[in-house]
Design a protein around this motif. Structure first.
Motif, PDB file in Angstrom:
ATOM      1  N   LYS A  34      11.311-116.326   7.002  1.00 21.56           N
ATOM      2  CA  LYS A  34      12.543-117.097   7.163  1.00 21.56           C
ATOM      3  C   LYS A  34      12.858-117.299   8.646  1.00 21.56           C
ATOM      4  N   ALA A  35      12.702-116.247   9.435  1.00 30.82           N
ATOM      5  CA  ALA A  35      12.974-116.343  10.875  1.00 30.82           C
ATOM      6  C   ALA A  35      11.973-117.271  11.554  1.00 30.82           C
ATOM      7  N   LEU A  36      10.711-117.174  11.154  1.00 33.99           N
ATOM      8  CA  LEU A  36       9.687-118.055  11.730  1.00 33.99           C
ATOM      9  C   LEU A  36       9.991-119.514  11.418  1.00 33.99           C
ATOM     10  N   GLN A  40      10.806-122.492  14.076  1.00 35.63           N
ATOM     11  CA  GLN A  40       9.992-123.709  14.097  1.00 35.63           C
ATOM     12  C   GLN A  40      10.849-124.946  13.863  1.00 35.63           C
ATOM     13  N   GLY A  41      11.823-124.828  12.980  1.00 36.05           N
ATOM     14  CA  GLY A  41      12.731-125.948  12.733  1.00 36.05           C
ATOM     15  C   GLY A  41      13.546-126.292  13.965  1.00 36.05           C
ATOM     16  N   GLU A  42      14.045-125.277  14.640  1.00 29.94           N
ATOM     17  CA  GLU A  42      14.806-125.512  15.871  1.00 29.94           C
ATOM     18  C   GLU A  42      13.934-126.147  16.944  1.00 29.94           C
ATOM     19  N   GLN A  46      14.417-129.816  18.737  1.00 27.66           N
ATOM     20  CA  GLN A  46      14.468-129.994  20.188  1.00 27.66           C
ATOM     21  C   GLN A  46      13.427-130.997  20.661  1.00 27.66           C
ATOM     22  N   ARG A  47      12.216-130.939  20.089  1.00 30.68           N
ATOM     23  CA  ARG A  47      11.175-131.905  20.470  1.00 30.68           C
ATOM     24  C   ARG A  47      11.575-133.316  20.068  1.00 30.68           C
ATOM     25  N   PHE A  48      12.156-133.460  18.880  1.00 33.03           N
ATOM     26  CA  PHE A  48      12.591-134.777  18.424  1.00 33.03           C
ATOM     27  C   PHE A  48      13.684-135.318  19.335  1.00 33.03           C
ATOM     28  N   ALA A  49      14.648-134.467  19.670  1.00 34.34           N
ATOM     29  CA  ALA A  49      15.744-134.893  20.554  1.00 34.34           C
ATOM     30  C   ALA A  49      15.200-135.289  21.923  1.00 34.34           C
ATOM     31  N   ALA A  50      14.257-134.513  22.438  1.00 30.43           N
ATOM     32  CA  ALA A  50      13.682-134.822  23.747  1.00 30.43           C
ATOM     33  C   ALA A  50      12.905-136.133  23.711  1.00 30.43           C
ATOM     34  N   ALA A  51      12.272-136.424  22.586  1.00 30.45           N
ATOM     35  CA  ALA A  51      11.474-137.647  22.475  1.00 30.45           C
ATOM     36  C   ALA A  51      12.335-138.882  22.241  1.00 30.45           C
ATOM     37  N   THR A  52      13.518-138.705  21.669  1.00 35.61           N
ATOM     38  CA  THR A  52      14.322-139.863  21.283  1.00 35.61           C
ATOM     39  C   THR A  52      15.561-140.076  22.143  1.00 35.61           C
TER      40      THR A  52
END
Length: 86
Positions: A34-36, A40-42, A46-52
């Motif tokens: 669950k923690a992993l 990974q979701g977070e 963050q990658r999506f936000a940085a890309a968009t």
């Protein structure tokens, strides 16, 4: 050099055990599925936000348009392949 008493050695061993138990608990928590998944979701968000978005928070419309176009092409190709199969 002074020798440690038996009680001092026992206290040091007990303290070491407590530290080790804490470390094991922390590693167990970090390694839980669950923690992993949450980390990974977070990271994906963050990658999506940085890309968009720009560093100022503005949308990168050219990137969003490119992704939307790619998805549209994939959907059209998928529809065409399904029609050929029937």
């Amino acid at each position: 050099m002074s020798e440690k008493s038996v009680e001092q050695l026992r206290a040091e061993i007990a303290a070491s055990r407590e530290r080790l138990a804490g470390t094991i608990d922390e590693l167990t928590t970090r390694a839980a599925p669950k923690a992993l998944m949450q980390r990974q979701g977070e990271a994906a968000k963050q990658r999506f936000a940085a890309a968009t978005t720009t560093p100022q928070g503005d949308l990168r419309t050219e990137r969003l348009a490119a992704v939307a176009a790619a998805v549209a092409v994939l959907l059209v190709v998928r529809c065409m392949l399904r029609r050929r199969g029937h």
